[in-house]
Scaffold this motif. Structure first.
Motif, mmCIF file in Angstrom:
data_model
loop_
_atom_site.group_PDB
_atom_site.id
_atom_site.type_symbol
_atom_site.label_atom_id
_atom_site.label_comp_id
_atom_site.label_asym_id
_atom_site.label_seq_id
_atom_site.Cartn_x
_atom_site.Cartn_y
_atom_site.Cartn_z
ATOM 1 N N SER A 1 0.880 -1.002 0.097
ATOM 2 C CA SER A 1 -0.042 -0.062 -0.189
ATOM 3 C C SER A 1 0.855 1.158 -0.078
ATOM 4 N N TYR A 2 0.769 2.086 -1.011
ATOM 5 C CA TYR A 2 1.650 3.093 -1.016
ATOM 6 C C TYR A 2 0.955 4.685 -1.255
ATOM 7 N N ASN A 3 1.643 5.585 -1.054
ATOM 8 C CA ASN A 3 1.413 6.926 -1.571
ATOM 9 C C ASN A 3 1.906 7.391 -2.697
ATOM 10 N N GLU A 4 0.899 7.248 -3.794
ATOM 11 C CA GLU A 4 1.507 7.405 -4.883
ATOM 12 C C GLU A 4 1.929 8.668 -5.296
ATOM 13 N N ALA A 5 1.288 9.867 -4.808
ATOM 14 C CA ALA A 5 1.813 11.244 -4.968
ATOM 15 C C ALA A 5 3.361 11.329 -4.577
ATOM 16 N N GLN A 6 3.463 10.653 -3.432
ATOM 17 C CA GLN A 6 5.078 10.973 -2.835
ATOM 18 C C GLN A 6 5.901 9.974 -3.829
ATOM 19 N N PHE A 7 5.458 8.825 -4.423
ATOM 20 C CA PHE A 7 6.548 8.071 -5.190
ATOM 21 C C PHE A 7 6.576 8.897 -6.485
ATOM 22 N N LYS A 8 5.592 9.652 -7.184
ATOM 23 C CA LYS A 8 5.810 10.424 -8.325
ATOM 24 C C LYS A 8 6.759 11.500 -8.046
ATOM 25 N N LYS A 9 6.539 12.090 -6.932
ATOM 26 C CA LYS A 9 7.256 13.293 -6.524
ATOM 27 C C LYS A 9 8.810 12.835 -6.643
ATOM 28 N N ALA A 10 9.095 11.661 -6.110
ATOM 29 C CA ALA A 10 10.459 11.143 -6.074
ATOM 30 C C ALA A 10 10.860 10.590 -7.446
ATOM 31 N N GLY A 11 10.030 10.604 -8.423
ATOM 32 C CA GLY A 11 10.206 9.722 -9.708
ATOM 33 C C GLY A 11 10.347 8.377 -9.849
ATOM 34 N N LEU A 12 9.464 7.705 -8.780
ATOM 35 C CA LEU A 12 9.532 6.224 -8.508
ATOM 36 C C LEU A 12 8.531 5.672 -9.020
ATOM 37 N N GLN A 13 8.834 4.197 -9.366
ATOM 38 C CA GLN A 13 7.751 3.344 -9.618
ATOM 39 C C GLN A 13 7.531 2.447 -8.268
ATOM 40 N N PRO A 14 6.593 1.880 -8.166
ATOM 41 C CA PRO A 14 6.270 0.967 -7.114
ATOM 42 C C PRO A 14 6.946 -0.172 -7.262
ATOM 43 N N PRO A 15 7.633 -0.717 -6.012
ATOM 44 C CA PRO A 15 8.665 -1.716 -6.001
ATOM 45 C C PRO A 15 7.997 -3.247 -6.562
ATOM 46 N N LYS A 16 9.060 -3.936 -7.526
ATOM 47 C CA LYS A 16 8.433 -5.116 -7.725
ATOM 48 C C LYS A 16 9.240 -6.200 -6.949
ATOM 49 N N THR A 17 10.132 -5.822 -6.337
ATOM 50 C CA THR A 17 11.052 -6.820 -5.593
ATOM 51 C C THR A 17 11.135 -6.151 -3.967
ATOM 52 N N TRP A 18 11.845 -6.920 -3.186
ATOM 53 C CA TRP A 18 11.861 -6.271 -1.969
ATOM 54 C C TRP A 18 13.271 -5.362 -1.923
ATOM 55 N N ASP A 19 14.101 -5.798 -2.639
ATOM 56 C CA ASP A 19 15.282 -5.021 -2.992
ATOM 57 C C ASP A 19 15.124 -3.553 -3.599
ATOM 58 N N ASP A 20 13.886 -3.523 -4.455
ATOM 59 C CA ASP A 20 13.625 -2.232 -5.159
ATOM 60 C C ASP A 20 12.881 -1.548 -3.855
ATOM 61 N N LEU A 21 12.288 -2.204 -3.106
ATOM 62 C CA LEU A 21 11.705 -1.459 -1.865
ATOM 63 C C LEU A 21 12.844 -0.682 -1.204
ATOM 64 N N LEU A 22 14.107 -1.369 -0.855
ATOM 65 C CA LEU A 22 15.223 -0.729 0.027
ATOM 66 C C LEU A 22 15.599 0.337 -1.132
ATOM 67 N N LYS A 23 15.757 0.124 -2.440
ATOM 68 C CA LYS A 23 16.367 1.323 -2.814
ATOM 69 C C LYS A 23 15.314 2.517 -2.907
ATOM 70 N N ALA A 24 14.111 2.310 -3.204
ATOM 71 C CA ALA A 24 13.126 3.451 -3.323
ATOM 72 C C ALA A 24 13.130 3.874 -1.783
ATOM 73 N N GLY A 25 12.968 3.176 -0.721
ATOM 74 C CA GLY A 25 12.993 3.549 0.430
ATOM 75 C C GLY A 25 13.964 4.634 0.827
ATOM 76 N N LYS A 26 15.148 4.399 0.371
ATOM 77 C CA LYS A 26 16.362 5.330 0.547
ATOM 78 C C LYS A 26 16.087 6.733 0.215
ATOM 79 N N ILE A 27 15.543 6.679 -0.890
ATOM 80 C CA ILE A 27 15.194 7.984 -1.753
ATOM 81 C C ILE A 27 14.091 8.751 -0.983
#
Lengths: 278, 286, 434
Positions: free
Chosen positions: C154-180
């Protein structure tokens, strides 16, 4: 009602459940399958578990600090309430409230007050400049979490002390105080030499009850931390519930909740003799 | 003249001392309740707004949470059940406890002491363990799923509690007072009714209040012995309907806490007032 | 007058004055007592309308069968005490909702459901694999899978867009996105505490990394592995660089608030925050969206709790109770149940997966796909008594919390392994027979 029937009622409602509870702790009883007698195996098993040893330590820290605070603050508060005060009723109502609000609901409110995002405690402290944001992680750090559960326990248990001691103060015949006044005893002297000795029977019972209540506290920890962080706030009751009911291992759960039984029974025995002898 | 002035100054100082000490206690006791009240009157958007001031209501007082509690749940039925259970269980227990407590405090039979200790020791086993065998007993009695299952089982913890508490109060009454009455030819029962009970009244009131509250707040038995909505108690009912998985109806929960405690506190204070204040009024001269 | 009633009367009459007098006074009028009553105990649904719909179906069935139906709902965690009491006293509801290890713990007390499971599976396109994993014990089907709730991103789409990120497909994606996202002021949040969500997410991450807690036999510990160590390291990094310490204090509701407050950007949870936000008309509802639970080198796996229906052996209405389950599974009834539950109630049989609700809101579109990923906690072992103890004692989140608090990962895992052994021991001593 015939004697036999009365006896039956006592046996059914008191003796039978008591005996069964003891039996649970001595058997490998699971929620779905009655077990056989295995002696003290459950007690050995729980002692061999690090989580249980942590729980023993938590329980003594929790009960020790909470009962001490409640005793001192409770007597102090009772003495204050004993004095003539304006808004007496409001003050008494305020003091009684924490005991009256259903625990299941009041602990929820405390949970909200210690919430990681919306904590009013932290909000206030931050805005007063006492701590820097985000403030203490109340329910996430062992020491803070223990402070939080003790605080709520004291909040809830204080009225019991204050009001029972107040009632004790009120039942002390006035002449005793007057005698002390004539003797020129100051207020501290009056307290030590007149009030305290006369309050002893009441205090002994109240402290006894409070110790038992506190050792068997369940709700506060269950709502606020469920034993976390990493089991540092688990108490006998919460761990027993977790293992015995949620986990289904009734025998071990019973052993956990009855672990202090011999000790408490001994304390009760001694203290009751003392009260009656006094 | 001078003596009068000094004693007046002393009086003021002593009063100031009293208030300065009472205020922190009152604040500590009252703040969570205050917080519950405002949470029950706040709209959800403000409750979840990180920028709002937590102990104020800035976007208007609403009564929706109370309306939900009263309209969408069986709150009044549950309150009624709680009231019946608590009143009956407490009264029955009190009568037993007065007799038992007095016997323990005064009578010197061999069996009395060990019986008393035994009663107390059963109290050391927590309800979270006792409810299983007790649920069998409730079924044997044919009382399952009725409020009587609670009325019958609550005395099992109320009687020990009240007995021992009362025993403490009976012991504060000097023995000489009673002995005078006994010498005058009154029987034990008469002494108990005419001399001891009036003197122990503050303790009895106290015991009633706390006993009542224990039943009012009891959870484990109320949860396990009763299933149908119509027979639930207030605490069990409110939490069952207003905590749904990870969704909490904060406003209505807090509304429930307020409504389930405020009337009781008022009755309590009236009780305390009637007995304690009457006695204290003259007890301490300023 | 049946034998049971005679016995009750006898016991009542047998003396306990207070109890009996009052009980007789309260007894229902005989006319109603004649009508059979079928009772179901379940947990209160996240969405009240779902409970309402269940009761409506209960009434419809009652009318059809000439009985009365009562549905009682309580908080899910309280079902433990309730089940235990009903078994101890051999009396209570006819039907009871079971989850996780319940069909195993209460194996001796639950009616065999094999016939019903075959019937429903044959009729509605077969069961998803997790059905077998959760309800089939050594002695047969002890419950019928009823519905389950997916744990998704469950994610906040606006915040992901603001950071220029796609929703994570893997847990590693999540880690990378989370740092940003944390640098942007919107950390992600996974509970590392004593709560159900913390357990569920750990299992999911562990499986996606190819790890397991117990071997398939349900008694050989497998938690102290390199794969599990990688998971703990991943958690440590996520905690340090993408989350805030508050995750150590969370309960099941905390992550909902974290997302709804607008602070948090991502949580692993059912769709409840979104549904609650819509219901409470919180403006943040528009910003929240969902994606499938992330995957990893070991594939995509997601833990869940499957809710099943069991019938107690002591019930006097076993056949009737089975009919009621069939009734609940009638297509129009089950569809209405899904609709009333705001897309929470996901079906265990394949045919009901094609419900219009998933298409009605693009934010629900990914939900049916989850059925291919989910397992009950404990997998690949059965959710037996040992798994139950591991879960309720929060061993897995505590391994992570210990590592975060400074314990070396290996030692934290060794502690976890000890606890898993203790759980298995307790289980073997008592449950060897099954």
């Amino acid at each position: 009602m015939a004697v036999g029937q009365r006896l039956l009622l006592i046996v059914g409602l008191v003796a039978y459940p008591f005996a069964m509870a003891i039996y649970f702790s001595l058997s490998d009883y699971w929620v779905g399958s009655p077990g056989r007698f295995i002696g003290l195996q459950n007690f050995r098993d729980v002692l061999g578990n690090e989580i249980f040893r942590q729980t023993v330590q938590n329980s003594f820290v929790f009960a020790g600090i909470a009962v001490a605070l409640k005793t001192v603050l409770g007597i102090w508060l009772a003495m204050l309430l004993f004095r003539p005060l304006r808004f007496k009723r409001l003050v008494r109502a305020a003091v009684l409230l924490p005991w009256v609000i259903p625990t299941a609901l009041s602990t929820l409110a405390w949970g909200w007050m210690f919430d990681s995002l919306y904590s009013v405690v932290n909000w206030t402290a931050i805005h007063l400049g006492i701590v820097s944001p985000p403030g203490p992680n109340w329910l996430g750090m062992p020491a803070y979490a223990m402070t939080a559960v003790i605080t709520v326990n004291v909040w809830r248990g204080l009225p019991f002390f204050a009001i029972t001691v107040l009632a004790g103060l009120v039942s002390i015949p006035r002449e005793y105080y007057e005698a002390a006044e004539v003797d020129g005893a100051g207020s501290w002297g009056g307290f030590r030499h007149v009030t305290l000795p006369l309050l002893k029977p009441v205090l002994a019972v109240v402290v006894l009850f409070s110790t038992i209540f506190t050792f068997s506290d369940f709700n506060i920890v269950q709502v606020l931390t469920r034993g976390g962080p990493v089991n540092t706030t688990h108490l006998f009751a919460t761990l027993a519930y977790q293992v015995g009911l949620s986990g289904g291992n009734l025998g071990q759960g019973a052993a956990i909740s009855l672990f202090l039984f011999p000790m408490l029974a001994a304390i009760v025995f001694v203290q009751l003799r003392y009260i009656r002898r006094e | 003249m001078q003596v009068g002035v000094r004693s007046r100054a002393e009086k003021i100082r002593s009063a100031a001392f009293g208030y300065a000490n009472v205020v922190p206690f009152v604040f500590f006791a009252l703040f969570p309740f205050y917080y519950m009240v405002i949470t029950s009157l706040k709209n959800d958007a403000e409750l979840y707004d990180l920028k709002s001031v937590p102990f104020l209501i800035q976007t208007g007082v609403i009564t929706d949470h109370y309306r939900y509690l009263f309209g969408k749940t069986e709150f009044f039925t549950w309150m009624k059940n709680s009231l019946i259970i608590s009143v009956v269980a407490t009264s029955v227990s009190l009568v037993i406890a007065i007799l038992a407590g007095y016997s323990l405090a005064r009578l010197r039979f061999r069996g009395v002491s060990s019986f008393g200790t035994a009663v107390f020791i059963t109290y050391l086993v927590p309800p979270t363990l006792l409810f299983l065998p007790l649920s069998q007993v409730v079924v044997w009695l044919g009382l399952s799923d009725t409020i009587w299952s609670l009325i019958v089982t609550y005395p099992t913890f109320l009687v020990p509690f009240s007995t021992w508490l009362l025993m403490g109060y009976f012991r504060t009454i000097p023995r000489e007072v009673e002995e005078c009455a006994l010498v005058d030819g009154a029987s034990r029962i008469q002494t108990l009714l005419r001399i001891v009970l009036p003197m122990a009244l503050p303790g009895i009131v106290c015991c009633t209040l706390f006993g009542f509250t224990l039943t009012w707040n009891e959870f484990t038995y109320a949860l396990t012995f009763v299933s149908q909505t119509a027979n639930k108690t207030a605490v069990v009912g409110v939490t069952a309907d207003l905590i749904r998985g990870d969704i909490y109806y904060w406003g209505s929960l807090m509304a429930g806490a307020v409504v389930a405690s405020l009337p009781i506190v008022i009755v309590y204070v009236w009780f305390l007032d009637y007995y304690v204040s009457g006695l204290t009024a003259g007890a301490v001269k300023g | 007058m049946s034998a049971a009633i005679t016995r009750r009367r006898f016991l009542k009459g047998s003396g306990i004055a207070l109890a009996s007098a009052s009980a007789v006074a309260l007894e229902r009028p005989p006319a109603i007592a004649q009508k059979r009553e079928l009772t179901l105990l379940t947990f209160n649904h996240f969405v009240p309308a779902s409970d309402d719909e269940l009761r409506r179906q209960g009434e419809a069935f009652a009318k059809q069968a000439g009985v009365t139906v009562r549905v009682d709902a309580i908080q899910a965690p309280q079902l433990f005490a309730k089940r235990a009491a009903q078994v101890a006293s051999q009396s209570g509801h006819d039907l009871i909702v079971t989850t996780a290890a319940d069909p195993f713990l209460y194996e001796q007390h639950l009616v065999d459901m094999g016939d019903l499971v075959d019937h429903l599976g044959g009729r509605y396109g077969g069961w998803y694999p997790f059905a077998r994993e959760t309800c089939l014990t050594a002695s047969g089907w002890r419950a019928v899978p009823w519905f389950w709730v997916a744990f998704v991103g469950s994610y906040n789409e606006a915040q992901f867009k603001k950071a220029g990120l796609q929703p994570p497909k893997t847990w590693d994606d999540l880690l990378k996105a989370g740092k940003i996202l944390k640098k942007q002021g919107n950390p992600v949040g996974i509970a590392i505490s004593h709560c159900t969500d913390a357990n569920i997410t750990f299992w999911s991450v562990l499986w996606c990394n190819g790890g397991r807690v117990l071997e398939t036999d349900g008694k050989t510990p497998a938690i102290n592995s390199d794969k599990a160590a990688q998971v703990v390291e991943w958690y440590k990094e996520l905690y340090r660089d993408a989350m805030e310490p508050e995750v150590l204090s969370w309960d099941n509701a905390s992550n909902n608030r974290f997302l709804l407050s607008g602070k948090g950007s991502w949580i692993h949870n059912p769709i409840s925050p979104y549904v609650a936000a819509v219901e409470k008309k919180l403006p943040i509802a528009d910003e929240i969206n969902h994606h499938n639970s992330p995957g990893g080198p070991g594939g995509i796996h997601s833990a869940t709790g499957v809710n099943s229906l069991g019938i107690w052996k002591f019930s006097k209405n076993i056949a009737l109770a089975k009919d009621f389950i069939k009734f609940l599974f009638l297509k129009e009834n089950y569809n209405a149940f899904i609709a009333a539950g705001s897309a929470f109630n996901q079906p265990p049989v394949k045919q009901f997966g094609e419900h219009p609700i998933w298409a009605s809101n693009p934010k629900y579109a990914m939900l049916p796909k989850e059925a291919e990923y989910v397992h009950e906690q404990g997998w690949p072992a059965k959710p037996n008594a040992a798994v139950q103890l591991i879960v309720v004692n929060f061993i897995l989140p505590d391994i992570v919390a210990k590592a975060i608090n400074g314990m070396p990962t290996k030692r934290a895992l060794a502690w976890g392994e000890d606890q898993v052994k203790l759980a298995v021991q307790g289980k073997l001593e008592t449950k060897g027979k099954s």
